[in-house]
Design a protein around this motif. Structure first.
Motif, PDB file in Angstrom:
ATOM      1  N   ASP A  33     -33.612  -5.829 -30.330  1.00 38.13           N
ATOM      2  CA  ASP A  33     -34.654  -5.631 -30.423  1.00 38.13           C
ATOM      3  C   ASP A  33     -35.408  -5.279 -29.750  1.00 38.13           C
ATOM      4  N   PHE A  34     -34.720  -5.211 -28.411  1.00 36.49           N
ATOM      5  CA  PHE A  34     -36.035  -5.304 -26.911  1.00 36.49           C
ATOM      6  C   PHE A  34     -34.971  -3.482 -26.048  1.00 36.49           C
ATOM      7  N   GLU A  35     -34.987  -2.833 -27.259  1.00 36.18           N
ATOM      8  CA  GLU A  35     -33.786  -1.189 -26.812  1.00 36.18           C
ATOM      9  C   GLU A  35     -35.694  -0.838 -25.529  1.00 36.18           C
ATOM     10  N   ALA A  36     -36.919  -0.945 -26.456  1.00 38.96           N
ATOM     11  CA  ALA A  36     -37.305  -0.172 -26.025  1.00 38.96           C
ATOM     12  C   ALA A  36     -37.913  -0.941 -24.195  1.00 38.96           C
ATOM     13  N   GLU A  37     -37.513  -1.548 -24.622  1.00 40.46           N
ATOM     14  CA  GLU A  37     -37.915  -2.064 -23.356  1.00 40.46           C
ATOM     15  C   GLU A  37     -36.875  -2.301 -21.897  1.00 40.46           C
ATOM     16  N   ILE A  38     -35.620  -1.767 -22.429  1.00 40.26           N
ATOM     17  CA  ILE A  38     -34.063  -1.718 -21.351  1.00 40.26           C
ATOM     18  C   ILE A  38     -34.665  -0.700 -21.407  1.00 40.26           C
ATOM     19  N   HIS A  39     -34.477   0.327 -22.138  1.00 40.97           N
ATOM     20  CA  HIS A  39     -35.094   1.926 -21.695  1.00 40.97           C
ATOM     21  C   HIS A  39     -35.933   2.222 -20.298  1.00 40.97           C
ATOM     22  N   ALA A  40     -37.245   1.334 -20.837  1.00 48.36           N
ATOM     23  CA  ALA A  40     -38.576   0.858 -20.017  1.00 48.36           C
ATOM     24  C   ALA A  40     -37.956   0.559 -18.916  1.00 48.36           C
ATOM     25  N   TYR A  41     -37.311  -0.318 -18.169  1.00 48.29           N
ATOM     26  CA  TYR A  41     -36.223  -0.818 -17.522  1.00 48.29           C
ATOM     27  C   TYR A  41     -35.962   0.250 -16.476  1.00 48.29           C
ATOM     28  N   ALA A  42     -34.988   0.964 -17.377  1.00 49.22           N
ATOM     29  CA  ALA A  42     -33.995   2.769 -17.004  1.00 49.22           C
ATOM     30  C   ALA A  42     -35.372   3.536 -15.937  1.00 49.22           C
ATOM     31  N   LEU A  66     -26.601   3.255 -14.452  1.00 49.86           N
ATOM     32  CA  LEU A  66     -27.151   2.317 -15.760  1.00 49.86           C
ATOM     33  C   LEU A  66     -26.311   3.242 -17.316  1.00 49.86           C
ATOM     34  N   ALA A  67     -25.589   4.123 -17.462  1.00 51.50           N
ATOM     35  CA  ALA A  67     -25.443   5.015 -17.576  1.00 51.50           C
ATOM     36  C   ALA A  67     -24.866   4.106 -18.561  1.00 51.50           C
ATOM     37  N   ALA A  68     -24.138   2.856 -17.827  1.00 55.21           N
ATOM     38  CA  ALA A  68     -23.249   2.061 -18.798  1.00 55.21           C
ATOM     39  C   ALA A  68     -23.727   1.216 -19.358  1.00 55.21           C
ATOM     40  N   MET A  69     -24.603   0.819 -17.893  1.00 55.04           N
ATOM     41  CA  MET A  69     -25.415  -0.926 -18.147  1.00 55.04           C
ATOM     42  C   MET A  69     -26.046  -1.117 -19.772  1.00 55.04           C
ATOM     43  N   VAL A  70     -27.234   0.255 -19.348  1.00 51.19           N
ATOM     44  CA  VAL A  70     -28.606   0.595 -20.713  1.00 51.19           C
ATOM     45  C   VAL A  70     -27.500   0.356 -21.680  1.00 51.19           C
ATOM     46  N   PRO A  71     -26.807   1.381 -22.332  1.00 50.41           N
ATOM     47  CA  PRO A  71     -26.323   1.658 -23.968  1.00 50.41           C
ATOM     48  C   PRO A  71     -25.787  -0.097 -24.096  1.00 50.41           C
ATOM     49  N   GLU A  72     -24.831  -0.685 -22.636  1.00 51.91           N
ATOM     50  CA  GLU A  72     -24.382  -2.303 -22.845  1.00 51.91           C
ATOM     51  C   GLU A  72     -25.111  -3.346 -23.564  1.00 51.91           C
ATOM     52  N   ARG A  73     -26.216  -2.916 -23.060  1.00 52.34           N
ATOM     53  CA  ARG A  73     -27.720  -4.101 -22.864  1.00 52.34           C
ATOM     54  C   ARG A  73     -28.499  -4.316 -24.416  1.00 52.34           C
ATOM     55  N   ILE A  74     -28.609  -2.951 -24.716  1.00 56.08           N
ATOM     56  CA  ILE A  74     -29.303  -2.451 -26.203  1.00 56.08           C
ATOM     57  C   ILE A  74     -27.955  -3.151 -27.177  1.00 56.08           C
ATOM     58  N   ALA A  75     -27.055  -2.915 -27.063  1.00 57.04           N
ATOM     59  CA  ALA A  75     -26.076  -3.323 -28.545  1.00 57.04           C
ATOM     60  C   ALA A  75     -26.225  -4.304 -28.349  1.00 57.04           C
ATOM     61  N   LEU A  76     -26.331  -5.051 -27.068  1.00 60.99           N
ATOM     62  CA  LEU A  76     -26.603  -6.993 -26.698  1.00 60.99           C
ATOM     63  C   LEU A  76     -27.616  -7.563 -27.555  1.00 60.99           C
ATOM     64  N   TYR A  77     -28.719  -6.153 -27.368  1.00 61.49           N
ATOM     65  CA  TYR A  77     -29.781  -6.982 -27.512  1.00 61.49           C
ATOM     66  C   TYR A  77     -31.160  -6.028 -28.188  1.00 61.49           C
ATOM     67  N   LEU A  96     -37.418 -11.160 -20.081  1.00 57.76           N
ATOM     68  CA  LEU A  96     -37.120 -11.330 -18.148  1.00 57.76           C
ATOM     69  C   LEU A  96     -36.508 -12.976 -17.754  1.00 57.76           C
ATOM     70  N   GLY A  97     -36.447 -14.174 -19.224  1.00 54.87           N
ATOM     71  CA  GLY A  97     -34.765 -14.708 -18.560  1.00 54.87           C
ATOM     72  C   GLY A  97     -33.643 -14.130 -19.272  1.00 54.87           C
ATOM     73  N   GLU A  98     -33.405 -13.787 -20.383  1.00 52.00           N
ATOM     74  CA  GLU A  98     -32.350 -13.553 -20.813  1.00 52.00           C
ATOM     75  C   GLU A  98     -31.959 -12.264 -20.820  1.00 52.00           C
ATOM     76  N   VAL A  99     -32.669 -11.166 -21.203  1.00 55.92           N
ATOM     77  CA  VAL A  99     -32.179  -9.665 -20.863  1.00 55.92           C
ATOM     78  C   VAL A  99     -32.381  -8.445 -19.935  1.00 55.92           C
ATOM     79  N   VAL A 100     -33.489  -8.339 -19.196  1.00 54.42           N
ATOM     80  CA  VAL A 100     -33.800  -7.626 -18.819  1.00 54.42           C
ATOM     81  C   VAL A 100     -33.992  -8.852 -17.107  1.00 54.42           C
ATOM     82  N   THR A 101     -32.254  -9.510 -17.066  1.00 54.06           N
ATOM     83  CA  THR A 101     -32.853 -10.172 -15.661  1.00 54.06           C
ATOM     84  C   THR A 101     -32.742  -9.461 -14.401  1.00 54.06           C
TER      85      THR A 101
END
Length: 201
Positions: free
Chosen positions: A68-77, A55-66, A37-42
């Protein structure tokens, strides 16, 4: 000029919104949850979707940065509605009272277009609204004055005829600077008193 219409924000005025409400269900480790919450999905990153980034641009970009948090970033979407636990206590009743009194209702919301498409059908209260300006659809977000100018054109009323309600002070100030009546929302009780003072309910 007398207020002729009331314009609501949605998140944290009509409906609660908290990213933690989703992620606390799926992340058991408290340190991991706080990093998420403080750094990844803010909220700051989420605001990019509010401003119109897909989201098609944001999600892969964020997963590339983080990664280890792929599952959580997908859950956000895919589970965004779970960040909205329910209505703000008392607010929807005020919408109903205004509508029943014949006051025209509108909204301006910072909401991603894809998330709005998923949330709007779950919230029949918006059937009472004549028009809703959604930031993600317009690629304009509060507090940009341009979104208020757009709303004035869409709603067909001058700024001086509308009361804008928002929990974010910067957004309320931006509307006031254009000549709108404003209410800085901190709870339904205070809003009810203001609406009564204005003779709207």
């Amino acid at each position: 000029m007398t207020v002729e219409a009331v314009v609501f924000d949605v998140g944290r005025v009509l409906y609660q919104w908290q990213l933690r409400h989703l992620f606390a269900k799926i992340v058991a480790d408290e340190a991991r949850l706080e990093k998420l919450l403080g750094e990844v999905v803010t909220e700051e990153w989420h605001f990019e979707h509010d401003r119109g980034r897909p989201l098609a641009a944001m999600v892969p970009e964020r997963i590339a940065l983080y990664p280890d948090f792929e599952a959580e970033i997908h859950a956000y979407a895919t589970r965004f509605n779970e960040t909205i636990p329910g209505p703000v206590p008392g607010s929807l009743a005020l919408v109903e009272r205004l509508d029943e009194a014949g006051v025209p209702l509108f909204a301006i919301t910072n909401f991603g277009a894809e998330f709005w498409a998923g949330f709007r059908p779950t919230a029949p209260i918006f059937d009472r609204f004549r028009d809703i300006v959604v930031s993600g659809e317009e690629k304009l977000a509060k507090p940009d004055p341009a979104i208020f100018a757009l709303a004035e054109r869409r709603f067909g009323l001058p700024a001086s005829a509308m009361l804008f309600i928002d929990d974010n002070r910067a957004n309320a100030d931006a509307a006031a600077a254009r000549g709108w009546h404003v209410h800085h929302f901190t709870g339904a009780e205070g809003l009810e008193a203001d609406l009564a003072d204005r003779g709207l309910i």
